[in-house]
Design a protein around this motif. Structure first.
Motif, PDB file in Angstrom:
ATOM      1  N   HIS A  95       0.775  -1.241   0.000  1.00 15.19           N
ATOM      2  CA  HIS A  95       0.000   0.000   0.000  1.00 15.19           C
ATOM      3  C   HIS A  95       0.807   1.292   0.000  1.00 15.19           C
ATOM      4  N   LEU A  96       2.053   1.289   0.488  1.00 16.13           N
ATOM      5  CA  LEU A  96       2.796   2.538   0.579  1.00 16.13           C
ATOM      6  C   LEU A  96       3.268   2.980  -0.801  1.00 16.13           C
ATOM      7  N   ARG A  97       2.903   4.182  -1.180  1.00 22.52           N
ATOM      8  CA  ARG A  97       3.215   4.702  -2.508  1.00 22.52           C
ATOM      9  C   ARG A  97       3.751   6.137  -2.409  1.00 22.52           C
ATOM     10  N   PRO A  98       4.460   6.615  -3.448  1.00 23.27           N
ATOM     11  CA  PRO A  98       4.973   7.986  -3.432  1.00 23.27           C
ATOM     12  C   PRO A  98       3.871   9.006  -3.164  1.00 23.27           C
ATOM     13  N   GLY A  99       4.210   9.975  -2.342  1.00 22.79           N
ATOM     14  CA  GLY A  99       3.265  11.023  -1.973  1.00 22.79           C
ATOM     15  C   GLY A  99       2.621  10.802  -0.620  1.00 22.79           C
ATOM     16  N   MET A 100       2.603   9.570  -0.128  1.00 20.63           N
ATOM     17  CA  MET A 100       2.020   9.291   1.174  1.00 20.63           C
ATOM     18  C   MET A 100       2.983   9.720   2.280  1.00 20.63           C
ATOM     19  N   ARG A 101       2.424  10.161   3.402  1.00 19.38           N
ATOM     20  CA  ARG A 101       3.241  10.628   4.519  1.00 19.38           C
ATOM     21  C   ARG A 101       3.016   9.753   5.747  1.00 19.38           C
ATOM     22  N   LEU A 102       4.115   9.529   6.494  1.00 22.06           N
ATOM     23  CA  LEU A 102       4.073   8.701   7.689  1.00 22.06           C
ATOM     24  C   LEU A 102       4.754   9.422   8.844  1.00 22.06           C
TER      25      LEU A 102
END
Length: 355
Positions: A95-102
């Motif tokens: 699920h983790l893709r470019p643009g996502m923030r953690l």
């Protein structure tokens, strides 16, 4: 997108933004993050970060070793391989893709070559335990000085060796980085000219003949690291120069570092071996091998190499414990059934064998 770098170091109060996802091997990928503010990253090679992962059932926190190097401070990378039963790693890969923030905390950890300067290093890793070694190797490469690193890595297959191409590019340019890979089995229809089988004393001596002169860093599954420690102890290595990090439980500080209480034979400790078939009982030191004690007692156990490789001296253990460091001459199934190699088994207390 072009960022305006602030000249300030990243702080954990700021979330990390995923910038890139690069596949490494099957079920393994490198996730590169940057700071939205343009901050840069300051850490020691080999350290880790803790990520706050938004799983469907609620957020979970997982620690991951940083696989990039602080010599390249504009981003930070972690390399994730989904382990059996993995929750966080599986979510990231799916699920983790470019643009996502953690959310993130750190960096932290004491497993770093910078904390133990040495003229020569020996990196030993297995599976995803290669990640801190990659960070330290990249740091050494970027330092501008010729490194002296023997890099030993164990994997199931050649296609499972994470960072293989990148490491070979480094090694092709500098003779001071020597790569030594061993695999359990080759890939189908692909020739493998390297080492095969479980890492052993003999293999380690061939890979790094000057291992006694090197500072050792080890990372991998707990059984792998225990086997490495037992090998080094039996070879007379100074374990004060041994450092390890489990990718399952990274250590934040020296105070949190668990004590390593490996059981090993003690020369002054007494043991006893009952050779049940012959009806002979012999006392000995824990540092004596079952084979040596049998010979002193006038008993014959067929043997060949005498260092745990050929398997000729395999005998059945009825009871008791032995400390056995072998070189591939016995299978895990045989060990589980009670078989030992007499030439490299030290009795720990009272032991009964079928001889």
């Amino acid at each position: 997108m072009r960022l305006n770098w602030t000249g300030e170091p990243w702080h954990e109060a700021e979330p990390l933004e995923c910038a890139m996802v690069v596949p490494e091997t099957a079920d393994c990928a490198t996730f590169t993050f940057r700071a939205p503010s343009g901050a840069w990253f300051d850490y020691q090679p080999g350290q880790f970060v803790t990520l706050d992962l938004p799983l469907p059932g609620g957020n979970v926190q997982r620690t991951y070793t940083i696989s990039s190097s602080p010599s390249r401070p504009l981003s930070i990378s972690i390399t994730v391989k989904a382990q059996p039963g993995s929750v966080g790693g599986r979510w990231m890969l799916d699920h983790l893709r470019p643009g996502m923030r953690l959310g993130a905390w750190g960096p932290a950890g004491i497993f770093s070559s910078l904390r133990h300067p040495a003229a020569k290093y020996l990196f030993i890793s297995a599976g995803s335990g290669i990640t801190p070694m990659m960070s330290m190797a990249t740091w050494a490469w970027d330092s501008g000085e010729m490194p002296d690193i023997t890099f030993v890595h164990a994997a199931r297959r050649p296609s499972d060796i994470i960072f293989r191409d990148r490491l070979e590019q480094f090694a092709n340019r500098v003779p001071g980085l020597q790569l030594r890979f061993t695999v359990e089995e080759p890939d189908p229809f692909r020739t493998w000219p390297g080492y095969r089988g479980r890492l052993s004393q003999i293999m380690l001596g061939l890979m790094a003949p000057d291992y006694l002169e090197r500072e050792v860093f080890c990372c991998g599954p707990a059984p792998f690291m225990q086997a490495v420690r037992e090998m080094l102890v039996s070879l007379g290595y100074d374990m004060a120069r041994y450092h390890q990090e489990s990718f399952g439980a990274p250590v934040h500080s020296e105070a949190e570092a668990p004590e390593i209480n490996d059981v090993s034979p003690v020369e002054t400790a007494r043991a006893e071996i009952l050779f049940a078939t012959s009806g002979v009982t012999a006392t000995c030191a824990e540092t004596d091998t079952v084979l040596a004690v049998a010979r002193r007692a006038g008993l014959n156990i067929p043997s060949g190499c005498t260092f745990g490789l050929c398997g000729t001296c395999k005998v059945k253990k009825r009871s008791g414990d032995v400390h056995m460091v072998h070189n591939g001459g016995i299978s895990d199934d045989d060990v589980a059934e009670g078989w030992i190699l007499a030439c490299c088994s030290n009795p720990m207390g009272r032991v009964e064998v079928e001889v």
